[in-house]
Each structure stands twice: as structure tokens, then as C-alpha cells.
Design an enzyme around this catalytic site. Structure first.
Site, short mmCIF file in Angstrom:
data_model
loop_
_atom_site.label_atom_id
_atom_site.label_comp_id
_atom_site.label_asym_id
_atom_site.label_seq_id
_atom_site.Cartn_x
_atom_site.Cartn_y
_atom_site.Cartn_z
N GLU A 117 -10.72 0.09 -4.03
CA GLU A 117 -10.32 0.72 -2.97
C GLU A 117 -8.86 1.44 -3.48
OE1 GLU A 117 -9.28 -2.64 -0.61
OE2 GLU A 117 -7.89 -3.57 -2.09
N ASP A 124 0.85 -1.15 0.03
CA ASP A 124 -0.10 0.07 -0.14
C ASP A 124 0.93 1.21 0.01
OD1 ASP A 124 -2.00 -1.70 0.40
OD2 ASP A 124 -1.85 -1.65 2.42
#
Length: 465
Positions: free
Chosen positions: A208, A17
Site C-alpha cells: 500500500e 501517512d
């Protein structure tokens, strides 16, 4: 200076991420924190790494910047820290935005330096004190992405799974100078798959991983689409939108790349993705993550060089072993197997977790200074790909192999191409060198190593000499 490779952090580190930023003369990467062989995502505290902008192979561990237990909602550490983002506030301090895995509010921590110890500040809230995510009609908060300019902070959040009609898309909320209080009501800027108005995002709807960047006078919204393995982007002239879908920047399965294989063939076992773009010393890169250990829960950061066309669009890039190096790696020398950018067999699998396929993994023993990373589960028709290498005066290749298996390793410079080296292998309990002459004119090459035989072999490295 060391050459940069993928993954760019040590083989035993799992920071997915990735949100990269340049502060001063260093690039910092903020992300969530997986652990090896973890049973769920994001089990670790937030840590940070940084590197000089002119030496991207030399990453420094900055330590733990925020503990799970630093959030007042999580005193026992039972909740995980999901993907964060960082922005510089109007006061010049650094603000960390994140969401815990069991509650639907956005927490904020602050620090005077990019990688010092962040301290909890508060929760994003409306002017009446109600926390964002808890007012009737709010959608759950997830994966914050932040951009601050002209005294306002633009906060993008959201998660939209297939079949969940209660989720709309990525939501933008504008905050004031205190970095906590909502000044502009939430609006939806990029549609999810269940949104009736999907505009030109069809087949690449928001899933997302909201991230926002500015280049020139254009705003780039980077996100993970509903197919998960790809990072897409949309462009706008204003941070409030409207955003227009523009394409895929990278797929961690290399879907869409047809330069060395059919576009729809997965050349790596993909899964969810999260990352962003950044300019480092005049060159732009896309940061993303890959999956190891045959699971979704041990992810590692990777990066690739990207280019912008005259209209501001970004052509999709292929995944490589050289990443932040910005050019091919030096061919002569030892190359570790965990830097493989391609893993596949004669049966295609789009997502990680299929049984009986090779995987990047590691071994941790108390008598070892650091974990040993390698590729395991190599059986018949398994192919391991590495690219790219600048090769000069190469006449031999050596594979360091162990495990129970009998057969032949074949080396090629293209998938299905001419075999340029062969090594017969048999059962070995310890790492053993298998050497072959190799026919290779000077030039830049990828290497595809395919096993023909049976067993469950492991590969530690290959050496060109």
C-alpha cells in the site's frame, strides 16, 4: 529556534501517512488523522501542519483543512478519510486526492492555498462519467499518490494483501488538466505479492501507500511493502515506468540496520508504514510514521535525513530521536521520554501489540493544559533507546519515574555495553527524580536505559547535566 525531534509534531498529535511538500518558504505535511486510543485507523478530519524550511523544530497548526462530511458520499461522517495526497494543478491551485474507507473511488477537493479550507470538486472518472474503481475490471482504489507535470496528473493507487489474488499491484492512471478526467487507461506499474510477474520486487512486493516524487530526471516510487514496517522505493526514467526495485529507505522497526544491533533484531515495535521523500532547504528527508499506545491506531509522524549515492540510490537510514534536526541534539538539558526511538525487551517482537511490553502513551485530564506523554509498562529487561546527543561537560543523569516497581535502571551508550550510570528505584505514586553520576567523555552518544527488576514503571524524561 527549537531543535527538531521525533515525533516532529506535538506529543498529542497523531498524523500518520505523511506526504511532505515545500510550497514557498514552508514545508507542509498532509496525512490521515488518527486519534489517541482510537479503535480503528483515521478517525479524524484532515488537518495540516507547516514549518519554515529553515526552522524544522517550529511546526504551526494550520487547522482542519477538510471535514469527513465534506464528501457528498459521506454526509453523516460514518466513513473515515484514508491517506491523502496533494498536488498543484496546471491552474496553480492545490488538489487533494483521497479515498473513503468503505467505497472504492477517488475523491478530489481543491483549494487556492496549501492549507486553506479545501472544497469538494468531484470524483476521478472515465470520459463516459464512470468513476474509477467502478468499471468492470477496475481494482479497488486506495492510498492515492499524485504528481502533476506538463498538464498531466499521474495518479497511483492500490492495495495488495497477501492471499488476495484479485489484486495486482499499484495502478497508474493519467488525468487531464481538469484533474478529474482519465486521459490514459490504468496500467499496473509495481507488482503486489500475488502478482505472477513480481520482477525484482520479490520479498518487497507492493502492499500500500503509493507515493511519487521526482529528483533530477528520475522518478521515485515510494511504497509500503508486504512486510509493512518498511518504506521501499523503485526508480524509473518515466512516470509510467518501468520501475525497478532499489531498496528500503526506512523501517519503523529498524529491521535491516546493523550499525548498533543485528540487522534482523527489531529495535522498535513496528507495523504499517506510509510516507515519502522531500527536499527541504537543500537536504532530503524521508517522512514515515511510528505506532504508540500499544496499538496500530495511534500513529505519529517521524522523519529522517537521507542521502543519495552517485547512481541515485538511497541507503537505508536508522530511526532516531533527532530526525529533522539533521544533526545530534544538544545533550545537556531535559529530554522527554516520548522521543524514544527504540523500545524492546529480551524477547523480540516485530509488530506492535504484544502484551507486557513498554509503550509510548499519554494521559489526558480536564485540569491539564495539554496531554502528558510518557513511556508506560516498563518491566524487567525493558530497554528504552534515544539517539543521538552531542554531550559536553556531562556528569549527572536524572530519570523522572513513577509507578509500582522495584529494581535498577542501567544506562549505557551501546546495547550490551558498559553500564555508565545506575539508579535504584522503588514504588512512587508521583513523578520522582532519581539521580546518578555518569561517566561520559565529551562526544556524540546514544543512550539505552534498561530496567532490571519487577513492576510496571513509567518514565517521563531524562536529564543530562
Amino acid at each position: 529556534m527549537k531543535e527538531a525531534i521525533n515525533p516532529y509534531l506535538p506529543s498529542w498529535e497523531y498524523i500518520p501517512d505523511g506526504e511532505p511538500y515545500v510550497f514557498g518558504d514552508r514545508v507542509y505535511v498532509y496525512g490521515s488523522h488518527d486519534i489517541f486510543d482510537g479503535q480503528v485507523f483515521c478517525l479524524g478530519d484532515y488537518v495540516c501542519y507547516s514549518a519554515p524550511v529553515n526552522d524544522l523544530g517550529n511546526w504551526r497548526y494550520e487547522g482542519v483543512i477538510y471535514n469527513k462530511t465534506d464528501d457528498p458520499e459521506n454526509p453523516d461522517g460514518a466513513m473515515c478519510l484514508y491517506a491523502p495526497d496533494v498536488t498543484v494543478g496546471p491552474d496553480g491551485r492545490y488538489y487533494l486526492y483521497y479515498v473513503l474507507d468503505k467505497i472504492s473511488v477517488v475523491s478530489v477537493a481543491v483549494c487556492d492555498t496549501p492549507a486553506g479550507k479545501y472544497e469538494f470538486l468531484g470524483f476521478v472518472h472515465y470520459k463516459d462519467g464512470t468513476r474509477l474503481g467502478e468499471r468492470p475490471g477496475d481494482e479497488p482504489q486506495f492510498d492515492p499518490g499524485v504528481l502533476t507535470e506538463n498538464g498531466k496528473t499521474y495518479l497511483y493507487t492500490g492495495f495488495c494483501a497477501r492471499g488476495d489474488k484479485s489484486r495486482t499491484g499499484s495502478m497508474l492512471t493519467v488525468l487531464g488538466e481538469d484533474m478529474l478526467t482519465i486521459e490514459e487507461e490504468p496500467v499496473f506499474v509495481v507488482p503486489g505479492v500475488e502478482n505472477k510477474d513480481r520482477r525484482n520486487f520479490v520479498d518487497h512486493e507492493f502492499f500500500e501507500a503509493s507515493s511519487i516524487r521526482k529528483r533530477g530526471d528520475k522518478y521515485y516510487f515510494i511504497y509500503s511493502s508486504i512486510v509493512m514496517h518498511e518504506l521501499c522505493y523503485a526508480m524509473a526514467d518515466d512516470p509510467r515506468g518501468p520501475f525497478t526495485y532499489c531498496g528500503v529507505i526506512v523501517s519503523n522497526a529498524d529491521i535491516g540496520i546493523d550499525s548498533y544491533k543485528p540487522a534482523d533484531k527489531p529495535a522498535m515495535y513496528g507495523a504499517n508504514n506510509h510516507g515519502s521523500i522531500v527536499e527541504i532547504d537543500g537536504q532530503w528527508y524521508i517522512f514515515y510514521h511510528r505506532h504508540t499506545n500499544g496499538t496500530w491506531y495511534s500513529r505519529q509522524g517521524c522523519a529522517e535525513k537521507i542521502e543519495f549515492l552517485e547512481d541515485g540510490t538511497i541507503p537505508q537510514v536508522e530511526i532516531t530521536s533527532c530526525g529533522l534536526n539533521g544533526k545530534p541534539l544538544t545533550g545537556k538539558g531535559v529530554h522527554m521520554a516520548y522521543t524514544a526511538c527504540n523500545l524492546f525487551t529480551d524477547v523480540d517482537h516485530m509488530y506492535v501489540g504484544a502484551p507486557g511490553v513498554p509503550k509510548i502513551t499519554e494521559r489526558r485530564d480536564e485540569d491539564m493544559d495539554k496531554p502528558e506523554a510518557f513511556i508506560a509498562g516498563i518491566d524487567n529487561n525493558a530497554t528504552i533507546g534515544f539517539k543521538y546527543y552531542d554531550c559536553k561537560d556531562i556528569s549527572k543523569i536524572c530519570l523522572k519515574v513513577r509507578g509500582y516497581g522495584d529494581g535498577t535502571f542501567e544506562v549505557r551508550t551501546s546495547i550490551g555495553g558498559e553500564v555508565i550510570a545506575k539508579m535504584d528505584v522503588d514504588n512512587k505514586n508521583v513523578w520522582t527524580d532519581f539521580v546518578s553520576d555518569i561517566k561520559l567523555a565529551d562526544g556524540v552518544y546514544p543512550f539505552y536505559i534498561t530496567f532490571k527488576g519487577h513492576g510496571g514503571l513509567q518514565l517521563l524524561s531524562f536529564e543530562l547535566s
